[in-house]
Design a protein around this motif. Structure first.
Motif, mmCIF file in Angstrom:
data_model
loop_
_atom_site.group_PDB
_atom_site.id
_atom_site.type_symbol
_atom_site.label_atom_id
_atom_site.label_comp_id
_atom_site.label_asym_id
_atom_site.label_seq_id
_atom_site.Cartn_x
_atom_site.Cartn_y
_atom_site.Cartn_z
ATOM 1 N N GLN B 105 75.225 40.289 91.738
ATOM 2 C CA GLN B 105 76.333 39.353 91.559
ATOM 3 C C GLN B 105 76.020 38.292 90.493
ATOM 4 O O GLN B 105 76.837 38.003 89.636
ATOM 5 N N PHE B 106 74.846 37.728 90.572
ATOM 6 C CA PHE B 106 74.545 36.560 89.741
ATOM 7 C C PHE B 106 73.797 36.895 88.447
ATOM 8 O O PHE B 106 73.746 36.064 87.542
ATOM 9 N N HIS B 107 73.175 38.061 88.376
ATOM 10 C CA HIS B 107 72.303 38.303 87.222
ATOM 11 C C HIS B 107 72.602 39.592 86.458
ATOM 12 O O HIS B 107 72.132 39.746 85.328
ATOM 13 N N ALA B 108 73.336 40.511 87.061
ATOM 14 C CA ALA B 108 73.581 41.791 86.376
ATOM 15 C C ALA B 108 74.700 41.642 85.347
ATOM 16 O O ALA B 108 75.433 40.646 85.335
ATOM 17 N N LEU B 109 74.838 42.634 84.484
ATOM 18 C CA LEU B 109 75.892 42.708 83.461
ATOM 19 C C LEU B 109 75.822 41.555 82.468
ATOM 20 O O LEU B 109 76.833 41.138 81.915
ATOM 21 N N GLY B 110 74.616 41.029 82.267
ATOM 22 C CA GLY B 110 74.452 39.936 81.311
ATOM 23 C C GLY B 110 73.611 40.346 80.127
ATOM 24 O O GLY B 110 73.452 41.539 79.843
ATOM 25 N N ASP B 111 73.050 39.365 79.452
ATOM 26 C CA ASP B 111 72.281 39.642 78.238
ATOM 27 C C ASP B 111 70.782 39.709 78.500
ATOM 28 O O ASP B 111 69.987 39.742 77.564
ATOM 29 N N THR B 112 70.397 39.694 79.773
ATOM 30 C CA THR B 112 68.977 39.674 80.132
ATOM 31 C C THR B 112 68.754 40.603 81.317
ATOM 32 O O THR B 112 69.636 40.741 82.165
ATOM 33 N N ASN B 113 67.575 41.205 81.372
ATOM 34 C CA ASN B 113 67.230 42.016 82.534
ATOM 35 C C ASN B 113 67.406 41.168 83.804
ATOM 36 O O ASN B 113 66.927 40.036 83.876
ATOM 37 N N PRO B 114 68.123 41.701 84.807
ATOM 38 C CA PRO B 114 68.419 40.885 85.992
ATOM 39 C C PRO B 114 67.192 40.286 86.668
ATOM 40 O O PRO B 114 67.218 39.122 87.100
ATOM 41 N N LEU B 115 66.116 41.048 86.763
ATOM 42 C CA LEU B 115 64.929 40.499 87.427
ATOM 43 C C LEU B 115 64.288 39.395 86.588
ATOM 44 O O LEU B 115 63.805 38.394 87.121
ATOM 45 N N VAL B 116 64.304 39.599 85.278
ATOM 46 C CA VAL B 116 63.796 38.540 84.389
ATOM 47 C C VAL B 116 64.687 37.308 84.522
ATOM 48 O O VAL B 116 64.218 36.169 84.559
ATOM 49 N N SER B 117 65.977 37.561 84.634
ATOM 50 C CA SER B 117 66.928 36.451 84.766
ATOM 51 C C SER B 117 66.671 35.636 86.030
ATOM 52 O O SER B 117 66.775 34.410 86.023
ATOM 53 N N VAL B 118 66.335 36.318 87.136
ATOM 54 C CA VAL B 118 66.041 35.596 88.382
ATOM 55 C C VAL B 118 64.929 34.577 88.146
ATOM 56 O O VAL B 118 64.971 33.452 88.653
ATOM 57 N N LEU B 119 63.944 34.985 87.346
ATOM 58 C CA LEU B 119 62.770 34.134 87.158
ATOM 59 C C LEU B 119 62.951 33.086 86.066
ATOM 60 O O LEU B 119 62.214 32.110 86.022
ATOM 61 N N THR B 120 63.931 33.303 85.181
ATOM 62 C CA THR B 120 64.002 32.430 84.007
ATOM 63 C C THR B 120 65.302 31.654 83.862
ATOM 64 O O THR B 120 65.382 30.759 83.016
ATOM 65 N N SER B 121 66.316 31.968 84.654
ATOM 66 C CA SER B 121 67.626 31.365 84.375
ATOM 67 C C SER B 121 67.704 29.898 84.761
ATOM 68 O O SER B 121 68.593 29.189 84.295
ATOM 69 N N ASN B 122 66.827 29.443 85.605
ATOM 70 C CA ASN B 122 66.819 28.025 85.962
ATOM 71 C C ASN B 122 65.435 27.463 85.674
ATOM 72 O O ASN B 122 64.461 27.833 86.327
ATOM 73 N N GLY B 123 65.363 26.580 84.725
ATOM 74 C CA GLY B 123 64.070 26.021 84.338
ATOM 75 C C GLY B 123 63.843 24.605 84.835
ATOM 76 O O GLY B 123 62.978 23.896 84.325
ATOM 77 N N ARG B 124 64.606 24.177 85.847
ATOM 78 C CA ARG B 124 64.506 22.781 86.298
ATOM 79 C C ARG B 124 63.341 22.575 87.277
ATOM 80 O O ARG B 124 63.524 22.099 88.406
ATOM 81 N N PHE B 125 62.143 22.888 86.821
ATOM 82 C CA PHE B 125 60.979 22.692 87.686
ATOM 83 C C PHE B 125 60.629 21.217 87.841
ATOM 84 O O PHE B 125 59.797 20.856 88.663
ATOM 85 N N SER B 127 62.696 18.929 88.779
ATOM 86 C CA SER B 127 63.651 18.280 89.669
ATOM 87 C C SER B 127 63.584 18.909 91.053
ATOM 88 O O SER B 127 63.484 20.127 91.175
ATOM 89 N N VAL B 128 63.623 18.078 92.086
ATOM 90 C CA VAL B 128 63.614 18.619 93.449
ATOM 91 C C VAL B 128 64.953 19.290 93.747
ATOM 92 O O VAL B 128 65.019 20.456 94.139
ATOM 93 N N SER B 129 66.038 18.541 93.515
ATOM 94 C CA SER B 129 67.349 19.103 93.851
ATOM 95 C C SER B 129 67.735 20.244 92.910
ATOM 96 O O SER B 129 68.498 21.129 93.279
ATOM 97 N N GLY B 130 67.185 20.210 91.685
ATOM 98 C CA GLY B 130 67.528 21.266 90.734
ATOM 99 C C GLY B 130 66.542 22.409 90.707
ATOM 100 O O GLY B 130 66.726 23.388 89.983
ATOM 101 N N PHE B 131 65.483 22.320 91.508
ATOM 102 C CA PHE B 131 64.393 23.303 91.453
ATOM 103 C C PHE B 131 64.931 24.725 91.666
ATOM 104 O O PHE B 131 65.774 24.956 92.531
ATOM 105 N N PRO B 132 64.426 25.685 90.883
ATOM 106 C CA PRO B 132 64.925 27.077 91.027
ATOM 107 C C PRO B 132 64.579 27.660 92.388
ATOM 108 O O PRO B 132 63.403 27.813 92.718
#
Lengths: 258, 353
Positions: B105-125, B127-132
């Motif tokens: 739902q959240f990572h497929a059909l995009g411009d990045t491998n879905p599993l790579v996207s899971v690990l890289t799409s949120n870089g807010r390390f 921030s507590v509330s924004g943490f991936p």
């Protein structure tokens, strides 16, 4: 030790001792009742779902004038008169924008097929790319957006496709990763501004030159932000020309009730 | 038990266990998704399914983590432990479905491998509330996969018990990751206090049960007699304190020993089952064999060996009875060493080795 002295459970025997069996049946039934109660409570405590609609599986025919800038769109004349048009944002299937399909075709009359995505205030067509066909060689001058004023607005940056109805929710942190993927793939970003009287206003975001904002905007997605820029209007769309350097994070002051 | 490996040795009790598990999952998902569609006409099935699968998995995880300590506190829960791995695999399938649907739902059909996207799409390390939160869920899922994939006794035997046990103790790491996954994910968007309270209550319940059960266990290891005879035997209890066909657990030289009485005989063996470290002293002597209360592994009380064709062996201890008191030598014999049972004299309760 509460087990009866005479009963001992051995799993490979045919059945459990009767007293143990009754004890376990009561617990298992109790657990099932708790599970049902929790399911109901958990689902009822959710936020209301957004009103957007994605007509998944329904493909419609459209005819209108392509608009390439500032974001791909199709302007379709309303039945009541040629001066009145509906503006549909155009995107490709999946998490991809439609830039490559409309490049160099600004003002061209086309016929296309696609699926509607909409919520109050904005509509979008998920284009079936192979269906795009020209209806005339003539090009209409779409003109430039009409500038209104310089403004500073607070809201949340989201991807327009999910927010309009493909995902529910299409905003906030749980949707952040998806929004990043969509914006990275070329889906136009919009700023969702809560209106004091209720509801939201959706404003397309572009860079100062009217082009797409770069990847640096991805750092600000799905959280409260304040940004400054020049507000303009084109067709039915509000557009804010801004720059990532003009975006700042703000702490949420109140829980949203959307 | 230890020779012929089958995927599942089905019997009536296993079928009932799985039936109840399946019924629980179906009822939960049915009420969650059905109730959601009824309550929220704008809701989408896929979102309700993702949420329903996730919450069903977490609820089941709490049940699974509760069974162990509940059994320590009340043996009547032991039948739930016997097939707990079925619950574990069911839980993993729910968690896997939640993860797979979310990634699609959240990572497929995009411009990045879905599993790579899971690990890289949120870089807010920063921030507590924004943490991936999604990588936390993925990490937990990997641990749960390793546990589910190695849940069968085949892997217990081939990985060796210490490695297998260490791997499966990772469930608490994974549980912590799940708590963070929910707290930093869903709870950042769904702000009804009910969710936070429920998650906290679940954590308090799981860790509280462990603490209480551990405290009860530690009492077993305290208060033993210090009486020591000239040959190094320790007095552990009276004969009358051991019900027939059952055991008394004592801690000798920092090792738990199960002292069994069966008929007029008394034998002492290690309290630790070779299978999954089950507490043999909470088992019974059935048909002449000690039966582990966890999964039914059997041992001859005199030799500490499983009946043929099985090959498990546990340490035995020298034991004697004198003046109605049971004495055990704290030095363990090598696993499988035969020790003649002490005989209890009927009239006086006295006996010798």
């Amino acid at each position: 030790m509460k087990a009866t002295q005479s009963e001992f459970f051995v799993g490979y025997q045919h059945s459990a001792p009767p007293t143990l069996g009754r004890f376990l049946i009561r617990w298992v039934v109790g657990l099932l009742v708790v599970a049902i109660g929790l399911a109901v409570a958990l689902v009822m405590a959710q936020r209301p779902f957004d009103p957007g609609v994605f007509e998944y599986g329904v493909v419609r025919d459209f005819e209108g004038i392509l608009r390439e800038h500032p974001v791909p769109a199709l302007e379709v004349a309303r039945p009541e008169g040629a001066e009145s048009v509906s503006s549909y944002l155009l995107v490709a299937p999946g998490k991809h924008g439609a830039e490559e399909w409309v490049a160099g075709r600004n003002g061209e009359r086309v016929r296309l097929r696609g699926t509607l995505i909409y919520r109050p205030g904005m509509a979008m067509i998920e284009l079936l790319p192979d269906s795009l066909e020209s209806r005339s060689d003539a090009r209409r001058d779409n003109g430039a957006p009409q500038a209104i004023s310089d403004v500073t607005l607070s809201g949340e940056i989201v991807d327009s496709k999910c927010y309009l109805g493909v995902m529910k929710p299409g905003r906030r942190k749980s949707h952040r990763a998806c929004a990043v993927r969509c914006l990275s793939g070329g889906i136009p970003p919009i700023l969702v501004v809560e209106i004091a009287t209720g509801g939201q206003e959706q404003i397309l975001l572009v860079d100062r030159a009217g082009g797409p904002l770069g990847p640096s905007i991805l750092d600000y997605v799905a959280e409260p932000v304040r940004l400054s820029g020049r507000l303009s209007q084109q067709g039915e769309h509000w557009i804010l020309a801004t720059d990532p350097s003009d975006i700042e994070r703000i702490l949420p002051v109140a829980k949203e009730g959307s | 038990m230890s020779h012929a490996y089958r995927a599942v040795g089905w019997n009536r009790q296993k079928r009932l266990y799985d039936l109840a598990t399946g019924l629980g999952v179906v009822l939960f998902l049915g009420f969650f998704v059905g109730g959601g569609l009824w309550r929220y006409p704008d809701a989408t099935v896929e979102t309700l399914l993702i949420r329903g699968l996730g919450t069903a998995a977490i609820l089941l995880l709490h049940v699974i983590l509760s069974i162990g300590p509940l059994c320590r506190l009340d043996q009547r829960f032991l039948p739930l432990l016997y097939n707990r791995r079925h619950l574990g695999v069911t839980f993993f399938l729910l968690a896997l479905a939640h993860g797979a649907f979310s990634i699609v739902q959240f990572h497929a059909l995009g411009d990045t491998n879905p599993l790579v996207s899971v690990l890289t799409s949120n870089g807010r390390f920063d921030s507590v509330s924004g943490f991936p939160f999604q990588p936390l869920g993925l990490a937990a899922l990997v641990i749960f996969f390793l546990m589910a994939a190695t849940s069968h006794d085949f892997w217990l035997a081939n990985l060796t018990a210490p490695v297998w046990k260490a791997l499966h103790m990772m469930v608490y790491v994974a549980y912590g990751l799940v708590l963070l996954h929910v707290a930093l994910g869903a709870l950042q968007s769904e702000t009804a206090p009910f969710y936070g309270w429920l998650l906290g209550l679940g954590a308090v319940w799981v860790f509280g049960l462990q603490i209480v059960a551990g405290w009860r266990e530690s009492r077993l290891d305290r208060g033993r007699s210090e009486a020591l005879d000239s040959e190094g035997f320790l007095e552990v209890c009276s004969v009358a304190e051991i019900p027939d066909a059952r055991a008394r657990i004592v801690c000798l030289a920092e090792e738990r020993v199960a002292v069994f009485r069966y008929g007029d005989k008394i034998s002492a063996v290690s309290n630790v089952c070779q299978h999954q470290n089950g507490p043999l002293g909470e088992g019974r002597v059935v048909d002449g064999c000690i039966v582990c209360p966890w999964h039914g592994f059997q041992y001859d009380p005199a030799t500490g060996t499983s009946p043929p064709p099985f090959t498990e062996k546990i340490p035995t201890f020298r034991v004697r009875v004198s003046s109605g008191r049971v004495w055990v030598h704290p030095q363990a014999n090598p696993a499988g060493t035969r020790v003649e049972p002490a005989i209890v004299a009927e009239a006086t309760g006295e006996a010798g080795v």
